[in-house]
Design an enzyme around this catalytic site. Sequence first.
Site, mmCIF file in Angstrom:
data_model
loop_
_atom_site.group_PDB
_atom_site.id
_atom_site.type_symbol
_atom_site.label_atom_id
_atom_site.label_comp_id
_atom_site.label_asym_id
_atom_site.label_seq_id
_atom_site.Cartn_x
_atom_site.Cartn_y
_atom_site.Cartn_z
ATOM 1 N N CYS A 51 0.847 -1.203 0.000
ATOM 2 C CA CYS A 51 0.000 0.000 0.000
ATOM 3 C C CYS A 51 0.877 1.245 0.000
ATOM 4 O O CYS A 51 1.616 1.480 0.966
ATOM 5 C CB CYS A 51 -0.935 -0.001 1.205
ATOM 6 S SG CYS A 51 -1.974 1.467 1.224
ATOM 7 N N HIS A 106 -16.683 -1.120 3.143
ATOM 8 C CA HIS A 106 -16.955 0.018 4.023
ATOM 9 C C HIS A 106 -18.459 0.263 3.970
ATOM 10 O O HIS A 106 -19.015 0.524 2.903
ATOM 11 C CB HIS A 106 -16.186 1.270 3.580
ATOM 12 C CG HIS A 106 -16.397 2.407 4.528
ATOM 13 N ND1 HIS A 106 -15.568 2.662 5.595
ATOM 14 C CD2 HIS A 106 -17.403 3.316 4.606
ATOM 15 C CE1 HIS A 106 -16.037 3.687 6.287
ATOM 16 N NE2 HIS A 106 -17.152 4.107 5.700
ATOM 17 N N CYS A 107 -19.115 0.146 5.136
ATOM 18 C CA CYS A 107 -20.583 0.260 5.148
ATOM 19 C C CYS A 107 -21.011 1.649 5.603
ATOM 20 O O CYS A 107 -20.777 2.031 6.751
ATOM 21 C CB CYS A 107 -21.158 -0.806 6.081
ATOM 22 S SG CYS A 107 -22.941 -0.712 6.201
ATOM 23 N N CYS A 137 -11.771 5.333 5.277
ATOM 24 C CA CYS A 137 -11.087 5.357 6.579
ATOM 25 C C CYS A 137 -9.635 5.807 6.427
ATOM 26 O O CYS A 137 -8.999 6.186 7.412
ATOM 27 C CB CYS A 137 -11.140 3.981 7.239
ATOM 28 S SG CYS A 137 -12.820 3.437 7.598
HETATM 29 ZN ZN LIG Z 1 -3.324 1.343 3.057
HETATM 30 ZN ZN LIG Z 2 -13.550 2.127 5.926
#
Ligand SMILES: [Zn+2]
Ligand SMILES: [Zn+2]
Length: 288
Positions: free
Chosen positions: A124, A151-152, A141
């Site tokens: 990443c 992601h909700c 996030c």
């Molecule tokens: Zn990351």
């Molecule tokens: Zn998230």
Amino acid sequence: MASKCVKFLLSLLRAVPVIFVTTIVVWSYYAYTIQLCLFNVENLAEKILYLIFYHLILFFFSWSFWVTVFTPVAVPPFEYNLSSSDVVTRELLGSTAERKKIINNFGKSLGVQCRLVTGDVRFCEKCNAIKPDRAHHCSVCGKCILKLDHHCPWVNNCVCFSNYKFFLLFLVYGLLYCLYIFSTSFKYFIIFWEVGVASTISSNMGNLHVVFLFFISAMFFISITVLLSYHVYLVVLNRSTIESYQTPMFANGLKDEHAFNLGYKANFYEIFGKNPKLWFLPVFSRLD
Ligand SMILES: [Zn+2]
Ligand SMILES: [Zn+2]
């Protein structure tokens, strides 16, 4: 200062769906307990039974919801972070090929099995860290999350390793909540229907709440059923939503959609643990 304001406004905006769900639940509480049970249910025993079971389901539903919202996301251990190693950081100043080699060696030393289509270890750039198997970066996030499902927005949180069980229970109790309201208000909706909904409402405006309660519980029941069915399918196969769209690739150069499948029983235990007493409670009981 300006970026702080934007961040604050964005965090407020992201909380809107949670506020929406809470508002619907608070309204349904008023409509069910006051308008339906207090004003329409005449039999005292029926009234008490309706209210007891309603509060019981509401308790577990709210508990699961808040725990899903407030459980911190699971992030990769510190050792996966490249900048944690002075040696690696110094070497990163080299060429791209050199950098790639360092990242691959570092990832292999950590024992990660998942790979990119190019065969490289997953890295990443935003977190400057190796991605552990099943981890993905969440752009909302702003960090890598372990066993990220999705992601909700409805819980304003990532559904991941740390709260997947709570999310599933939130769906189960949400379904039960809607089914309970739908089935107990059905009789009264039919009575209103036979008399004529318009005349029922004009004689008592409060009945409008009961009519809405019936329709909204039916609507949410259908949508939660679809979502829960899909997640039951994912649990049985030990697959995340991301993995169902993007089959993971491994060090042997092959994609394998069944790589994490340990059999439906072991898959279930991995999320819910082996103690049946804890299966229905939104507490951490999964196998690490
Ligand atoms: Zn990351
Ligand atoms: Zn998230």
